[in-house]
Design a protein around this motif. Structure first.
Motif, PDB file in Angstrom:
ATOM      1  N   HIS A   1       4.153   9.363 -28.466  1.00 16.56           N
ATOM      2  CA  HIS A   1       4.813   8.495 -29.444  1.00 16.56           C
ATOM      3  C   HIS A   1       5.302   7.202 -28.811  1.00 16.56           C
ATOM      4  CE1 HIS A   1       4.724  10.831 -33.114  1.00 16.56           C
ATOM      5  NE2 HIS A   1       4.968  11.913 -32.398  1.00 16.56           N
ATOM      6  N   LEU A   2       5.838   7.290 -27.612  1.00 13.78           N
ATOM      7  CA  LEU A   2       6.342   6.093 -26.947  1.00 13.78           C
ATOM      8  C   LEU A   2       5.210   5.142 -26.545  1.00 13.78           C
ATOM      9  CD1 LEU A   2       9.143   7.614 -24.696  1.00 13.78           C
ATOM     10  CD2 LEU A   2       9.429   6.239 -26.760  1.00 13.78           C
TER      11      LEU A   2
ATOM     12  N   ILE B   1       6.437  13.393 -26.911  1.00  9.39           N
ATOM     13  CA  ILE B   1       7.345  12.244 -26.809  1.00  9.39           C
ATOM     14  C   ILE B   1       6.646  11.080 -26.122  1.00  9.39           C
ATOM     15  CG2 ILE B   1       9.441  11.416 -25.660  1.00  9.39           C
ATOM     16  CD1 ILE B   1      10.609  14.256 -26.134  1.00  9.39           C
TER      17      ILE B   1
ATOM     18  N   PHE C   1      13.133   6.029 -27.527  1.00  8.12           N
ATOM     19  CA  PHE C   1      13.525   7.427 -27.378  1.00  8.12           C
ATOM     20  C   PHE C   1      15.020   7.558 -27.592  1.00  8.12           C
ATOM     21  CE2 PHE C   1      15.098  10.939 -24.741  1.00  8.12           C
ATOM     22  CZ  PHE C   1      14.441  11.978 -25.369  1.00  8.12           C
TER      23      PHE C   1
ATOM     24  N   ASP D   1      17.753  10.751 -27.538  1.00  7.98           N
ATOM     25  CA  ASP D   1      17.967  12.175 -27.323  1.00  7.98           C
ATOM     26  C   ASP D   1      18.813  12.740 -28.462  1.00  7.98           C
ATOM     27  OD1 ASP D   1      17.815  14.613 -25.936  1.00  7.98           O
ATOM     28  OD2 ASP D   1      19.804  14.278 -25.096  1.00  7.98           O
TER      29      ASP D   1
ATOM     30  N   SER E   1       6.463  19.374 -25.611  1.00  5.16           N
ATOM     31  CA  SER E   1       7.402  18.451 -26.261  1.00  5.16           C
ATOM     32  C   SER E   1       7.469  17.128 -25.510  1.00  5.16           C
ATOM     33  CB  SER E   1       8.800  19.067 -26.312  1.00  5.16           C
ATOM     34  OG  SER E   1       8.806  20.225 -27.104  1.00  5.16           O
TER      35      SER E   1
END
Length: 135
Positions: free
Chosen positions: A88-89, A85, A97, A99, A81
């Motif tokens: 994608h960033l 992330i 991002f 949360d 995961s």
């Protein structure tokens, strides 16, 4: 990040993508993800264990998986995961991002279904259940 068209490609390259080897219903191998970059795996593993101690979405994900499947599988799942992330960033400069919060899973449970399940469990234990709305 143009080398990896999707986050799944990056996870596969890093060997953080689970694979199911099965032939005629017989499982082959040890259900491992394979040999990848050990330095990346170590960093992701440490990040996953650290995330498991936090009050965030990733921390709650770690605890849920560790409860059901064990700590090692939870480390791999949360590490993957984190890798998704990061992809994608890095691949989209506009991405930010956010949360989802530790209560993400709890907020998705239908209250009526939860009530029905608790009533059914109590009745299975031999209790008669009558519900009255709180004042």
């Amino acid at each position: 990040m143009s080398r990896f068209p999707t986050a799944g490609h990056l996870a596969s390259w890093a060997r953080f993508a689970p694979k199911a080897k099965e032939s005629v219903g017989k499982k082959k191998g040890r259900n491992s993800t394979g040999h990848g970059n050990r330095y990346l795996a170590r960093v992701l593993g440490e990040a996953a264990v650290t995330a498991g101690r936090t009050d965030t979405f990733l921390g709650e994900r770690y605890r849920r998986i560790a409860r059901r499947r064990g700590k090692k599988r939870a480390i791999v799942a949360v590490g993957r995961s984190i890798l998704v992330i990061v992809w994608h960033l890095l691949s989209d400069p506009q991405a930010r991002f956010k949360d989802l919060g530790a209560d993400f899973y709890q907020s998705r449970i239908n209250p009526e279904r939860k009530k029905r399940d608790h009533i059914r469990q109590l009745e299975a234990l031999g209790f008669t259940v009558t519900l009255e709305p709180a004042a």
